[in-house]
Design a protein around this motif. Sequence first.
Motif, PDB file in Angstrom:
ATOM      1  N   ARG A  54     133.542 -18.694 -13.745  1.00  0.00           N
ATOM      2  CA  ARG A  54     133.653 -18.741 -15.207  1.00  0.00           C
ATOM      3  C   ARG A  54     134.520 -19.921 -15.656  1.00  0.00           C
ATOM      4  O   ARG A  54     134.293 -20.483 -16.725  1.00  0.00           O
ATOM      5  CB  ARG A  54     134.212 -17.424 -15.742  1.00  0.00           C
ATOM      6  N   LEU A  59     133.553 -20.956 -19.471  1.00  0.00           N
ATOM      7  CA  LEU A  59     133.525 -19.691 -20.203  1.00  0.00           C
ATOM      8  C   LEU A  59     134.929 -19.097 -20.287  1.00  0.00           C
ATOM      9  O   LEU A  59     135.154 -18.106 -20.970  1.00  0.00           O
ATOM     10  CB  LEU A  59     132.597 -18.699 -19.513  1.00  0.00           C
ATOM     11  N   MET A  83     123.551 -21.391 -13.793  1.00  0.00           N
ATOM     12  CA  MET A  83     124.186 -20.234 -13.137  1.00  0.00           C
ATOM     13  C   MET A  83     123.166 -19.190 -12.695  1.00  0.00           C
ATOM     14  O   MET A  83     122.176 -18.959 -13.380  1.00  0.00           O
ATOM     15  CB  MET A  83     125.154 -19.546 -14.102  1.00  0.00           C
ATOM     16  N   PHE A  85     123.337 -15.094 -10.810  1.00  0.00           N
ATOM     17  CA  PHE A  85     124.257 -14.015 -10.415  1.00  0.00           C
ATOM     18  C   PHE A  85     123.573 -13.042  -9.455  1.00  0.00           C
ATOM     19  O   PHE A  85     122.374 -13.125  -9.204  1.00  0.00           O
ATOM     20  CB  PHE A  85     124.704 -13.222 -11.645  1.00  0.00           C
ATOM     21  N   ASN A  87     122.972  -9.985 -10.159  1.00  0.00           N
ATOM     22  CA  ASN A  87     121.963  -9.373 -11.016  1.00  0.00           C
ATOM     23  C   ASN A  87     121.122 -10.514 -11.601  1.00  0.00           C
ATOM     24  O   ASN A  87     121.644 -11.363 -12.297  1.00  0.00           O
ATOM     25  CB  ASN A  87     122.705  -8.601 -12.122  1.00  0.00           C
ATOM     26  N   VAL A  89     119.249 -10.769 -14.020  1.00  0.00           N
ATOM     27  CA  VAL A  89     119.197 -10.749 -15.496  1.00  0.00           C
ATOM     28  C   VAL A  89     118.038 -11.559 -16.090  1.00  0.00           C
ATOM     29  O   VAL A  89     118.234 -12.437 -16.920  1.00  0.00           O
ATOM     30  CB  VAL A  89     120.534 -11.149 -16.188  1.00  0.00           C
ATOM     31  N   LEU A  91     114.764 -11.824 -18.517  1.00  0.00           N
ATOM     32  CA  LEU A  91     114.446 -11.210 -19.797  1.00  0.00           C
ATOM     33  C   LEU A  91     113.119 -10.472 -19.637  1.00  0.00           C
ATOM     34  O   LEU A  91     112.084 -11.097 -19.444  1.00  0.00           O
ATOM     35  CB  LEU A  91     114.358 -12.263 -20.902  1.00  0.00           C
ATOM     36  N   ARG A 152     115.305 -20.532 -12.970  1.00  0.00           N
ATOM     37  CA  ARG A 152     115.842 -20.646 -14.314  1.00  0.00           C
ATOM     38  C   ARG A 152     117.141 -21.458 -14.302  1.00  0.00           C
ATOM     39  O   ARG A 152     117.368 -22.311 -15.149  1.00  0.00           O
ATOM     40  CB  ARG A 152     116.108 -19.266 -14.911  1.00  0.00           C
TER      41      ARG A 152
ATOM     42  N   GLU B 146     124.368  -6.508 -20.596  1.00  0.00           N
ATOM     43  CA  GLU B 146     125.103  -6.979 -19.423  1.00  0.00           C
ATOM     44  C   GLU B 146     125.753  -8.332 -19.730  1.00  0.00           C
ATOM     45  O   GLU B 146     125.100  -9.214 -20.286  1.00  0.00           O
ATOM     46  CB  GLU B 146     124.177  -7.131 -18.215  1.00  0.00           C
ATOM     47  N   GLU B 148     126.280 -10.833 -17.973  1.00  0.00           N
ATOM     48  CA  GLU B 148     125.625 -12.006 -17.372  1.00  0.00           C
ATOM     49  C   GLU B 148     124.639 -12.666 -18.332  1.00  0.00           C
ATOM     50  O   GLU B 148     124.490 -13.882 -18.336  1.00  0.00           O
ATOM     51  CB  GLU B 148     124.874 -11.619 -16.090  1.00  0.00           C
ATOM     52  N   TYR B 149     123.945 -11.842 -19.145  1.00  0.00           N
ATOM     53  CA  TYR B 149     123.005 -12.410 -20.112  1.00  0.00           C
ATOM     54  C   TYR B 149     123.744 -13.375 -21.027  1.00  0.00           C
ATOM     55  O   TYR B 149     123.309 -14.483 -21.288  1.00  0.00           O
ATOM     56  CB  TYR B 149     122.389 -11.303 -20.982  1.00  0.00           C
ATOM     57  N   ARG B 150     124.880 -12.887 -21.534  1.00  0.00           N
ATOM     58  CA  ARG B 150     125.675 -13.684 -22.449  1.00  0.00           C
ATOM     59  C   ARG B 150     126.164 -14.946 -21.746  1.00  0.00           C
ATOM     60  O   ARG B 150     126.092 -16.039 -22.282  1.00  0.00           O
ATOM     61  CB  ARG B 150     126.854 -12.821 -22.899  1.00  0.00           C
ATOM     62  N   ASP B 151     126.670 -14.772 -20.499  1.00  0.00           N
ATOM     63  CA  ASP B 151     127.233 -15.912 -19.770  1.00  0.00           C
ATOM     64  C   ASP B 151     126.193 -17.005 -19.546  1.00  0.00           C
ATOM     65  O   ASP B 151     126.493 -18.185 -19.682  1.00  0.00           O
ATOM     66  CB  ASP B 151     127.800 -15.447 -18.422  1.00  0.00           C
TER      67      ASP B 151
END
Lengths: 269, 254
Positions: A54, A59, A83, A85, A87, A89, A91, A152, B146, B148-151
């Motif tokens: 971060r 961030l 980035m 992670f 997860n 994530v 969409l 991505r 979550e 991570e989405y925001r990050d």
Amino acid sequence: MSSKALIEIKNVKHAYQTDAGPLPVLDGLNVEVAKGDFTAVVGPSGCGKSTLTRLIAGLLFPNEGKVFLQGKRVTSPRNIVGMAFQNPVLLEWRSILDNVRLPLEIVPNELSRKQIDDRGYELLAMVGLEGFEDKRPSELSGGMRQRASLCRALAHRPEVLILDEPFAALDAFTREDLWQIMHELRHQEAFTCLLITHDLRESVFLADQVVVLSDRPAKTQYTLDVPFGRDRDLDDLYTPEATEILRDLRYQIQVAQKRVDEEIQEIDK
Amino acid sequence: MNFLKKFGIPIATLIVFCLIWEFIVWINGWPNYVMASPSDLGPSFLKFRWLFLEYGWDTLWRTVAGLLLAIVFGVVVGMIMGFSRTIREAIYPLLVGFNAIPKATVVPVVALLFVGQHDLNTILIAFMISFFPITVSISIGLSTLEPEYRDILLSLGASRFTIFRKIALPKTLPEFFGALKVSVTLAFIGTNLMEIVEPHGRGLGHLFDSGKISADYPLMFAVLIALAIMGIGLYYVVIVLEKIFAGWADRDVT
């Protein structure tokens, strides 16, 4: 090396404010990653490795010390970072291709819609996801979702790729597939990578340099230069040389967790 | 086959239900003031068909208006609660307390507040009874996003508004539609509550009340069935909207 370093973390100290008072997570951390290098950061769990990501992404800003990207101090998020992670994530309401396109919808660029799509197709082909462009994330396996997440992260051709334990939730065979895909991506795309991981074999297989962090509050405990070239084979992990490196790293982690000191004290008694 | 499955089975179920109903009334020999049977309903609908259309329209538009108000209010308050923990904690007790009050007791209060404004009063009760599920679903949807989405978006330099538009809003849609299905039926209850408790000469609730006063029991049952039909209709409108805007959340559709 320090003048050429793409990522520079100098004497960084950081503490989180909690109800029980400040919780120091980083204490005098120094990490340098040269342009084009692949650095893995390993350490005991909860030692502040994710805080590190971060800080580089802009961030979060350290209480003390400085973080530089391309020689410029990080004061806000910079879109030269990608980035991924643990997860993925993705969409869920978008197709895989539209997920990969996401950064190019946000980072200013002069690409046409077609060029953006082509970039997505190109990346998905590199990770073996051709034919899945129009699928929804829910139709893909965990490994495939993580591959799409890597695409991505790379869509806008970032200078720096930050990976926060991206392979940790995958089964062992899928994980090894993804390690090889990481090597292929490195051949095709020019990026500097910082990988946070718990997996020592992963760090040795992927990275040029492994940084061991100490227990929280973390500082740099040990740095290891991986003596393998860029072209690596999974079999390399089963050589005596690799075993020696892994044992060395394992020992350093134990030192970081202060387990070794205790053992020595036991023996002294 | 697919068409038959989709429409044939529910319709067949309805017919079987009516037959059983008719049979139970017949075998017990109940007169229609104890329990009307489906065969009593047809004549009632025919006899009052213009009133059913006119009053049905009144009830429908008031319900939809109350629901739209509930959506606007619920989404705005839900958003504020979803993004600010302090505000969420501050107004949650208030919302829960308000929702716990039986709306039948609010009807006379509202009727006195806006004397003579029958449309407004009815819409207000429909709104008050139906906004709560929408507010809660939106606030939970947003607060459980979550990090991570925001990050990922923040690290690319996206603004908070972009994050809301590209991620928070679409991600919350399935929860929103789930709540809307509950709110649709609640809004009908609200409209009829006002129309029955504070009769003012319009709406299906008033027709029900007339049936009660003139001891026309089949009419009362006919009103209930008309309400059920309208409720089902509006419910399916929501289902169609959900398919269009949040169809991705349905894992069975490939």
